[in-house]
Design a protein around this motif. Structure first.
Motif, PDB file in Angstrom:
ATOM      1  N   CYS A  96       0.836  -1.348   0.402  1.00 55.85           N
ATOM      2  CA  CYS A  96      -0.117   0.047  -0.484  1.00 55.85           C
ATOM      3  C   CYS A  96       0.334   1.602  -0.017  1.00 55.85           C
ATOM      4  O   CYS A  96       0.753   1.984  -0.648  1.00 55.85           O
ATOM      5  N   VAL A  97       1.587   1.256   0.938  1.00 54.07           N
ATOM      6  CA  VAL A  97       2.727   2.202   1.179  1.00 54.07           C
ATOM      7  C   VAL A  97       3.169   2.290  -0.729  1.00 54.07           C
ATOM      8  O   VAL A  97       3.706   3.269  -0.712  1.00 54.07           O
ATOM      9  N   ALA A  98       3.797   1.395  -1.133  1.00 52.30           N
ATOM     10  CA  ALA A  98       4.457   2.325  -2.079  1.00 52.30           C
ATOM     11  C   ALA A  98       3.927   2.187  -3.263  1.00 52.30           C
ATOM     12  O   ALA A  98       4.058   3.368  -4.209  1.00 52.30           O
ATOM     13  N   VAL A  99       2.449   1.534  -3.879  1.00 53.85           N
ATOM     14  CA  VAL A  99       1.480   2.310  -4.982  1.00 53.85           C
ATOM     15  C   VAL A  99       1.345   3.687  -4.274  1.00 53.85           C
ATOM     16  O   VAL A  99       0.879   4.445  -5.032  1.00 53.85           O
ATOM     17  N   LYS A 100       1.441   4.288  -2.815  1.00 45.34           N
ATOM     18  CA  LYS A 100       0.343   5.181  -3.003  1.00 45.34           C
ATOM     19  C   LYS A 100       1.375   6.306  -3.058  1.00 45.34           C
ATOM     20  O   LYS A 100       2.056   7.483  -3.470  1.00 45.34           O
ATOM     21  N   GLY A 101       3.224   6.087  -3.106  1.00 48.65           N
ATOM     22  CA  GLY A 101       3.825   6.372  -3.861  1.00 48.65           C
ATOM     23  C   GLY A 101       4.520   6.949  -4.931  1.00 48.65           C
ATOM     24  O   GLY A 101       4.424   7.786  -5.656  1.00 48.65           O
ATOM     25  N   GLY A 102       4.140   5.481  -5.757  1.00 47.21           N
ATOM     26  CA  GLY A 102       4.027   5.502  -7.071  1.00 47.21           C
ATOM     27  C   GLY A 102       3.058   6.363  -7.676  1.00 47.21           C
ATOM     28  O   GLY A 102       3.471   7.320  -8.235  1.00 47.21           O
ATOM     29  N   ILE A 103       1.356   6.088  -7.234  1.00 49.41           N
ATOM     30  CA  ILE A 103       1.000   7.233  -7.667  1.00 49.41           C
ATOM     31  C   ILE A 103       1.048   8.767  -6.947  1.00 49.41           C
ATOM     32  O   ILE A 103       1.338   9.679  -7.879  1.00 49.41           O
ATOM     33  N   THR A 104       1.931   8.791  -6.213  1.00 51.44           N
ATOM     34  CA  THR A 104       2.611  10.303  -5.422  1.00 51.44           C
ATOM     35  C   THR A 104       3.206  11.128  -7.121  1.00 51.44           C
ATOM     36  O   THR A 104       3.062  12.087  -7.640  1.00 51.44           O
ATOM     37  N   LEU A 105       4.064  10.481  -7.158  1.00 51.31           N
ATOM     38  CA  LEU A 105       5.956  10.668  -7.871  1.00 51.31           C
ATOM     39  C   LEU A 105       4.783  10.595  -9.408  1.00 51.31           C
ATOM     40  O   LEU A 105       5.586  11.475 -10.064  1.00 51.31           O
ATOM     41  N   ARG A 106       3.636   9.810  -9.335  1.00 55.26           N
ATOM     42  CA  ARG A 106       2.955  10.387 -10.926  1.00 55.26           C
ATOM     43  C   ARG A 106       2.495  11.026 -11.323  1.00 55.26           C
ATOM     44  O   ARG A 106       2.620  11.672 -12.392  1.00 55.26           O
ATOM     45  N   LYS A 107       1.422  11.549  -9.957  1.00 54.11           N
ATOM     46  CA  LYS A 107       0.955  12.565 -10.121  1.00 54.11           C
ATOM     47  C   LYS A 107       1.909  14.135 -10.315  1.00 54.11           C
ATOM     48  O   LYS A 107       1.533  14.860 -11.036  1.00 54.11           O
ATOM     49  N   GLY A 108       2.846  14.398  -9.709  1.00 52.09           N
ATOM     50  CA  GLY A 108       3.870  15.002 -10.035  1.00 52.09           C
ATOM     51  C   GLY A 108       4.470  15.466 -10.680  1.00 52.09           C
ATOM     52  O   GLY A 108       4.552  16.327 -11.389  1.00 52.09           O
ATOM     53  N   LYS A 109       5.236  14.295 -11.562  1.00 50.86           N
ATOM     54  CA  LYS A 109       5.411  14.231 -13.193  1.00 50.86           C
ATOM     55  C   LYS A 109       4.823  14.755 -13.788  1.00 50.86           C
ATOM     56  O   LYS A 109       4.938  15.282 -15.028  1.00 50.86           O
ATOM     57  N   ASN A 110       3.289  14.427 -14.236  1.00 49.99           N
ATOM     58  CA  ASN A 110       2.250  14.383 -15.162  1.00 49.99           C
ATOM     59  C   ASN A 110       2.223  15.717 -14.943  1.00 49.99           C
ATOM     60  O   ASN A 110       1.502  16.518 -15.909  1.00 49.99           O
ATOM     61  N   ALA A 111       2.342  17.036 -13.366  1.00 47.31           N
ATOM     62  CA  ALA A 111       1.777  18.428 -13.760  1.00 47.31           C
ATOM     63  C   ALA A 111       3.180  18.579 -14.221  1.00 47.31           C
ATOM     64  O   ALA A 111       3.165  20.123 -14.839  1.00 47.31           O
ATOM     65  N   LYS A 112       4.497  18.293 -13.992  1.00 48.61           N
ATOM     66  CA  LYS A 112       5.069  18.994 -14.282  1.00 48.61           C
ATOM     67  C   LYS A 112       5.529  18.502 -15.728  1.00 48.61           C
ATOM     68  O   LYS A 112       5.531  20.073 -16.166  1.00 48.61           O
ATOM     69  N   GLU A 113       4.815  17.426 -16.833  1.00 49.40           N
ATOM     70  CA  GLU A 113       5.032  17.813 -18.296  1.00 49.40           C
ATOM     71  C   GLU A 113       3.626  18.124 -18.360  1.00 49.40           C
ATOM     72  O   GLU A 113       3.932  18.922 -19.829  1.00 49.40           O
ATOM     73  N   ALA A 114       2.716  19.264 -17.681  1.00 44.01           N
ATOM     74  CA  ALA A 114       1.529  19.485 -18.119  1.00 44.01           C
ATOM     75  C   ALA A 114       1.968  20.958 -18.171  1.00 44.01           C
ATOM     76  O   ALA A 114       1.891  21.447 -18.912  1.00 44.01           O
ATOM     77  N   LEU A 115       3.125  22.089 -17.288  1.00 43.51           N
ATOM     78  CA  LEU A 115       3.337  23.118 -17.739  1.00 43.51           C
ATOM     79  C   LEU A 115       4.250  22.823 -18.473  1.00 43.51           C
ATOM     80  O   LEU A 115       4.849  24.497 -18.900  1.00 43.51           O
ATOM     81  N   GLU A 116       5.421  22.205 -18.848  1.00 39.73           N
ATOM     82  CA  GLU A 116       6.061  22.475 -19.639  1.00 39.73           C
ATOM     83  C   GLU A 116       5.473  21.870 -21.002  1.00 39.73           C
ATOM     84  O   GLU A 116       6.468  22.504 -22.856  1.00 39.73           O
TER      85      GLU A 116
END
Length: 53
Positions: free
Chosen positions: A26-46
């Motif tokens: 559960c911790v690994a999945v939650k961390g992966g989702i958080t990292l992916r959302k951050g990367k998606n937000a960064k890509e959306a700004l770029e």
């Protein structure tokens, strides 16, 4: 009676191991989702910058 105690001891040991494993997943999945959302937000700004080039 001794065999019942040994069985319950073994059962509780495996149950605890299972619960720890589930918690780690559960911790690994939650961390992966958080990292992916951050990367998606960064890509959306770029993305708009890349479209104008």
């Amino acid at each position: 009676m001794a065999s019942l105690v040994a069985f319950l001891n073994s059962f509780m040991s495996y149950l605890l191991l299972f619960l720890v494993s589930v918690a780690l997943v559960c911790v690994a999945v939650k961390g992966g989702i958080t990292l992916r959302k951050g990367k998606n937000a960064k890509e959306a700004l770029e993305a708009p910058l890349e479209e104008n080039e």
